[in-house]
Design a protein around this motif. Sequence first.
Motif, short mmCIF file in Angstrom:
data_model
loop_
_atom_site.label_atom_id
_atom_site.label_comp_id
_atom_site.label_asym_id
_atom_site.label_seq_id
_atom_site.Cartn_x
_atom_site.Cartn_y
_atom_site.Cartn_z
N UNK A 191 45.28 84.82 37.64
CA UNK A 191 45.35 85.01 36.21
C UNK A 191 43.96 85.15 35.56
N UNK A 192 43.03 84.33 36.03
CA UNK A 192 41.73 84.26 35.35
C UNK A 192 40.64 84.93 36.18
N UNK A 193 39.43 84.90 35.65
CA UNK A 193 38.37 85.61 36.36
C UNK A 193 37.48 84.67 37.18
N UNK A 194 38.00 83.47 37.44
CA UNK A 194 37.28 82.59 38.36
C UNK A 194 37.39 83.16 39.77
N UNK A 195 36.46 82.70 40.62
CA UNK A 195 36.60 83.03 42.04
C UNK A 195 37.67 82.12 42.64
N UNK A 196 38.45 82.69 43.53
CA UNK A 196 39.40 81.90 44.31
C UNK A 196 39.01 82.03 45.77
N UNK A 197 39.04 80.92 46.49
CA UNK A 197 38.60 80.92 47.88
C UNK A 197 39.77 80.62 48.80
N UNK A 198 39.87 81.40 49.85
CA UNK A 198 40.87 81.10 50.87
C UNK A 198 40.61 79.71 51.42
N UNK A 199 41.66 78.91 51.49
CA UNK A 199 41.52 77.52 51.91
C UNK A 199 40.90 77.39 53.30
N UNK A 200 41.23 78.35 54.19
CA UNK A 200 40.86 78.19 55.59
C UNK A 200 39.53 78.86 55.95
N UNK A 201 39.29 80.06 55.39
CA UNK A 201 38.06 80.73 55.80
C UNK A 201 37.14 81.10 54.63
N UNK A 202 37.49 80.66 53.43
CA UNK A 202 36.65 80.83 52.23
C UNK A 202 36.45 82.29 51.82
N UNK A 203 37.39 83.16 52.24
CA UNK A 203 37.36 84.52 51.73
C UNK A 203 37.47 84.47 50.20
N UNK A 204 36.71 85.33 49.54
CA UNK A 204 36.66 85.28 48.07
C UNK A 204 37.62 86.30 47.47
N UNK A 205 38.41 85.85 46.51
CA UNK A 205 39.27 86.75 45.74
C UNK A 205 38.92 86.58 44.28
N UNK A 224 39.32 88.57 40.26
CA UNK A 224 39.83 89.66 39.45
C UNK A 224 41.03 89.18 38.67
N UNK A 225 40.89 89.08 37.35
CA UNK A 225 41.91 88.49 36.51
C UNK A 225 43.09 89.43 36.30
N UNK A 226 44.26 88.84 36.17
CA UNK A 226 45.44 89.58 35.76
C UNK A 226 45.95 90.57 36.78
N UNK A 227 45.68 90.29 38.05
CA UNK A 227 46.25 91.21 39.05
C UNK A 227 46.55 90.48 40.35
N UNK A 228 47.25 91.22 41.20
CA UNK A 228 47.63 90.63 42.48
C UNK A 228 46.60 90.97 43.54
N UNK A 229 46.37 90.01 44.42
CA UNK A 229 45.41 90.18 45.50
C UNK A 229 46.14 89.98 46.82
N UNK A 230 45.80 90.85 47.77
CA UNK A 230 46.47 90.75 49.06
C UNK A 230 45.77 89.72 49.95
N UNK A 231 46.49 88.70 50.31
CA UNK A 231 45.93 87.65 51.15
C UNK A 231 46.65 87.72 52.51
N UNK A 232 45.86 87.82 53.60
CA UNK A 232 46.51 87.89 54.91
C UNK A 232 47.32 86.63 55.19
#
Lengths: 568, 959
Positions: B771-785, B787-795
């Motif tokens: 929802x917001x423009x904060x960085x989100x980190x994958x819990x296991x490998x810290x991949x960065x996602x 971009x606010x207001x959109x869907x991100x593809x997470x393996x």
Amino acid sequence: MRLPQSLLLLAAAGSAAQASSDKPVRPRGLDPEFAKFYQDSTTFTCISNPSVKIPFSAVNDDYCDCPDGSDEPGTSACAHISRNSPLTVADRPGNSDLDTALALPGFYCKNKGHRPSYVPFQRVNDGICDYEECCDGSDEWARVGGIKCEDRCKEIGKQWRKQEEQNQKSMTAALRKKKDLLIDAGRQQQEIEDHIAALEAEVHGAELKEQNLEADLKLAQEQDRKVVRTGKGKGKGKVSALANLAKGRVDELRNALVDVRRQRDEARERVKELEDILAKVKVEYNPNFNDEGVKRAVRSYEDYAAREQGTEDANGAVDRDLDEIAKADSEENGINWEHWENEEDGCNDLDLVYKFAAYLPPSLVSFIEDRVISVKSYLEEKGILPKADEDSSSESKAVTQARDALKTAQDSVTSLKNKLRDQRADLEQDYGPGSIFRALKGVCITQDAGEYTYEHCFLESTKQNQRKGSNSVSMGKFSNVGTTTVEEVNTAGEVVNVEKMTIEYNRGQSCWNGPNRSTKVILECGEENKILKTAEEEKCVYSMLVTSPAACAGGEAGNDAPRSKDEL
Amino acid sequence: MARSLPAPRWAMLLSLVVLLGCIVVPGFAVKHKDFKTCEQSGFCKRNRAYADNASSQGASWSSPYELDPATVHFKDGVLTGVISKTTTANEKVRLPLTVSFLESGAARIVVDEEKRMKGDIEMRHGSQANKKRYDETEKWTIVGGLEVSKSATLNAQSETGFTNILYGPDYKFQAIVRHSPFGVEFQRDGQTHVQLNHRGFLNMEHWRPKVDGKDGESSEDESTWWEETFGGNTDSKPRGPESIALDITFPGYSHVFGIPEHADSLSLKETRGGPGNHENPYRLYNSDVFEYELESPMTLYGAIPLMQAHRKNSTVGVFWLNAAETWIDIVKSTASSNPLALGAGSKTDTATHWMSESGQIDLFVFLGPSPNDISKTYGELTGYTQLPQQFAIGYHQCRWNYVTDEDVKEVNAKFDKYQIPYDVIWLDLEYTDDRKYFTWDPLTFPDPKGMQQKLDETERKLVVLIDPHIKNADKYFVSEELRSKNLAVLNKDGEIYDGWCWPGSSNWVDCFNPAAHAWWATLHKFDKFKGSLQNLFIWNDMNEPSVFNGPDMTMPKDNLHYGNWEHRDVHNVNGLTLLNATYKAMLERKKGEVRRPFILTRSYYAGAQRVSAMWTGDNQATWDHLGASIPMVLTNGIAGFPFAGADVGGFFHNPDKDLLTRWYQAGIWYPFFRAHAHIDTRRREPYLISEPHRSYIAQAIRLRYQLMPAWYTAFHEASVNGTPIVRPQYYMFPEDEQGFAIDDQLYLASTGLLVKPVVQKNTHSAEVYISDDEKYYDYFDFTVYQGAGKKHTVPAPEDKVPVLIQGGHIIPRKDRPRRSTGLMRWDPYTLVITLDKDSEAQGSLYVDDGETFDYERGAYIHRHFNYRESVLSSEDIGTKGPKTAEYLKTMAGVTVERVVIVDPPVEWKAKDTVVVIEDGAKLASTASLEFYEQESGKASYAVVKKPNVGIGKNWRIEF
């Protein structure tokens, strides 16, 4: 990578530890077998990841530095290194592609007074005294939450040794028993072989006899044909008299037919009613309510419904035919008896039959051809009509006797061959190594467990008998001897696969909503034949853990069954 | 078939597919005919017809309810008056009205019927039933928050025909009471948010005598007034028609949530037909629905009549305090001044219509403005979720049934053998002797104590099933006492009601009776429930109550409870009364050994969160059911009952390995995490699953345990302010309209953890909405996602459940795997920090003994972690009590072993130590810091090794 360990090594390493006691103190929880990796008192090199070097002070500092956990032999700090853990990159810095496995088998408990053992790292300092693995209580060295695990090795070791001694005795006894079983099995095998030889000879003799009798029969038949036989029927019977008799008989049959139809219709209606009731039960019962009785009934009904479909024969055409037949005879309908009662004599039986047919309505002719026989035999089968007398033979007594004798001989050959086949199949049957289970065949053992008594009859069947009632359920009939892989925990607390001998039983009583019951008997070495545990692994698939001397290792004299006692 | 077209090939293929489908999945389905539709429920049908009639008349419709201005009185925050209803026969019926304005900002509207209140009515069939409208739902439900606001005041500027009350914080709230026709509008900051009787559907069926042979005189359809037959059972309805109904409109709100329990989406659907909508209203009538279907407004086992309406930056709510059968219609209408400007300029109103069979109108209105505010205010009224024992948040292993005590011990040993943690093993029905509760089958469970002692060695627990139906049997002490003490539910004739349940013929304990509570407590005592030990806890099932031969699978509505209340009046709260009794019983098992009770319930009502956990009942081993469990659990959370979960693996049928694995990966995010299976299914304990799936499942379970400190903190938060433990998107981002309907991803409390479980077969990635423009980190490998207001593809390969951490959080963990939660008590913590845009982060931790009520006397640790300007600090946010010091002493050895900072400033590359300052230490010390770079796309991270600061102490780490 993992280093091999075994009890033997453990014991050897145990004594080595004492010899090297003047060397720097071995890190806590470390198996002496691995002591060589901990010699350098300044730097420690992770065992499986030599590229990672840490100061020796970081060994057993309750913080996991090595990707293989080798820096923490005495704490739980590396317990998370496992394929069971949700590891993140930060759990194996710089080594995120490495396989995750501990280099050490576990926390090593010296267990002085008993035998050394490993306890899994995840149990170190968790506040629980794991005496089973660690009788010296050394796994709780940090005394978290105030726990204090006193050393109980003296008493546990003593008990263990006592038990071990008994086990040894028992093992010796088991092997002795196994030997006896093998001898017995060998004897039985020999008996079968002998029996087969005898049967083969018998079959040969019987076949010769059969050939002779066949020749006899041929001879008798040829002689028979030479004798000219006069017809037995004199042809004197009057058509009208016959017609009278036939009329009576036909009426009788018709009445019988009407009766049978009525009974059939009533039965059909009742079946329909019952089927409707059952169909309703099937739809409306609550499978959530675990009533075995209802479930079984519904299951049986489903089987029944599936089976009965297709044989449904409420055939309108047949019924119309039957309606036609059931009407009383008259000029328009059926047979005009009057005509026959007034018929002149003068035609022979053969003509009579044709003539008779000519007077029947065409529908009846075809009906008789098609149906009478089957109706009659049906009625006979059901015992409604008495069986008609066999056609009296026109053969001579000699031929009959010859034929009977041949039949007897043929039967005897067949029966002997069957026996021979069975015996040969039995000989080929896998009775386990050294055919040992031959000696146990039919031996039954039982175990009370919960509401049931489980029964295992070697190579015959398994059963579940209700203790409260008399209900007995077949859990399978003997299928084969085999092997299976069982997961066991080794001394390092790892799950390893162990191969075990099995006897499998299947085609037991079928389950509601499930398969036919089957049982896998898993055998372990033991002095007695005994059921240790029975479990329903999944719906109606059982496993039975059974001890038997037959499952002990050693004692066989090669692959073949030993010869019988006499030969030894 | 009317069409004579030759059957095309595809049709045959289709039928083949259908046939095959039938073979794969046995043709079980909910038995619709067992449960009523609105059409089959007299009062629902009548009120829908009433509404249709009103709607069809449009502006010419006038609701026949008027508030007599002469009766209106306002004093000390309470407005009273009498509503006058004009009947079709032109008679006036007096309906006393009370509107209370509460200190919390909630308003309560109560309408009753004078004639019934006074008992001035005649009962049919000589019934002994209570003549009043039921007014005791509150007794079971409300525990506080009723303080009346003394500051609420009459608005002097009320127009004629209106009485306006200003209330709430800074008088931001206003209730505009319209006299004729009666109606109320609730405003916040001058804007209307909630309207009552706006559409004129208010209906209170007044008492009237049955007049025979009066045909033609009345235009009303009386066919469902006096008698109703369903499922072969005839309801005698001794008080005739008595339903209540009210329309509640949320102008400008396009989403409504709540009113569990239904197997449906989080955002509730419209219910008056049309594409994608339901045909029937959402029904609340606690029922044992066999093989329930999804995406349905059909009633399920529990009921919480709390609804939230949400629009951008505003949440309001209503709580319909009525325990009778209730139906709720929902329609949405989009009005737009410019028909071409659909979308942006349009405004959607959501209009609801609440109908209950009997009782008072008793409605609470909450004006928010945030979802949190609703949770808090609603929680003040009905109570917050109990702080459970620590074990209750662990993994529960259940099956119908573990068949012997040896079986239980073996399952217990197997978990250890495979090093998979678990805390509780469960016994379903079959442990009892012949389905008699408080007994053990002597053959299969000869040694229950030995079994419980074995479990206790690793601090594990046993939960056993105790249901409210008591086998009707001689020589069964429970049955004998129930009958001799007159504590059973009665039938309409006042005799002990006899129905069918598991044990066959059964009677039901009537927990509306205080004496039944006292008696129920005696049954749970260790000397009475022989073979039970302190680590035994209770599962109350079938408490809807489920009656196999009753209408709607429950009791006849004319059954009688304590106080001569008809079952119809109390049905939905029935399950809760049992829970209250069991809770009290568990507290009183043995003097001086008070532990927090744990009770699982299937049936519930508002308030059940104080005493129990719930699960979503008998689901199925299908991907659809796995998917449905997420919105169901989320809905329960926003309805104030967050301790919720679904049967992991699915109750009916056998899940394949993929489904089971994914279900565990989803189930670890249910606040109540239990695997359960039907008796006819294959065994499926995690260790029985072949590799690699066994490891995947073990990893999932261990992930739950690793995050146990965060979970326990989340439970604590819920227990003091009512916030859900797992939260839906709109709750976290009330300003983001795109996220309002999202119900397939969830947030773990305020930890910053965002999870999207995989609930489709053969799916190896997830579209996670950010929802917001904060960085989100994958819990296991810290991949960065980002971009606010959109869907991100997470393996999402099979071994991984997609979990992201929002920037700005500090998450407490315990990384050492142990056998049970109890054995993690002394383990050190790991703190994981993700920095936000301002390079700051926050987090909290709550710890106590996880067992007793000592926390009420200060025996706990409550820390706030703060990372700001390169300093990580821990400060105490608890309140000291008499037991604080003692508790801190026991926890003195528990430290932080590791701090992981995700995405730290690059300058830290040069750093290798940090300064550690702990309160009470003479000197500052240092700890080593390692910086690790990762490939691009993945955040670098730094690890502080062994700062060794006490978890209960104030400290600072300077980077």
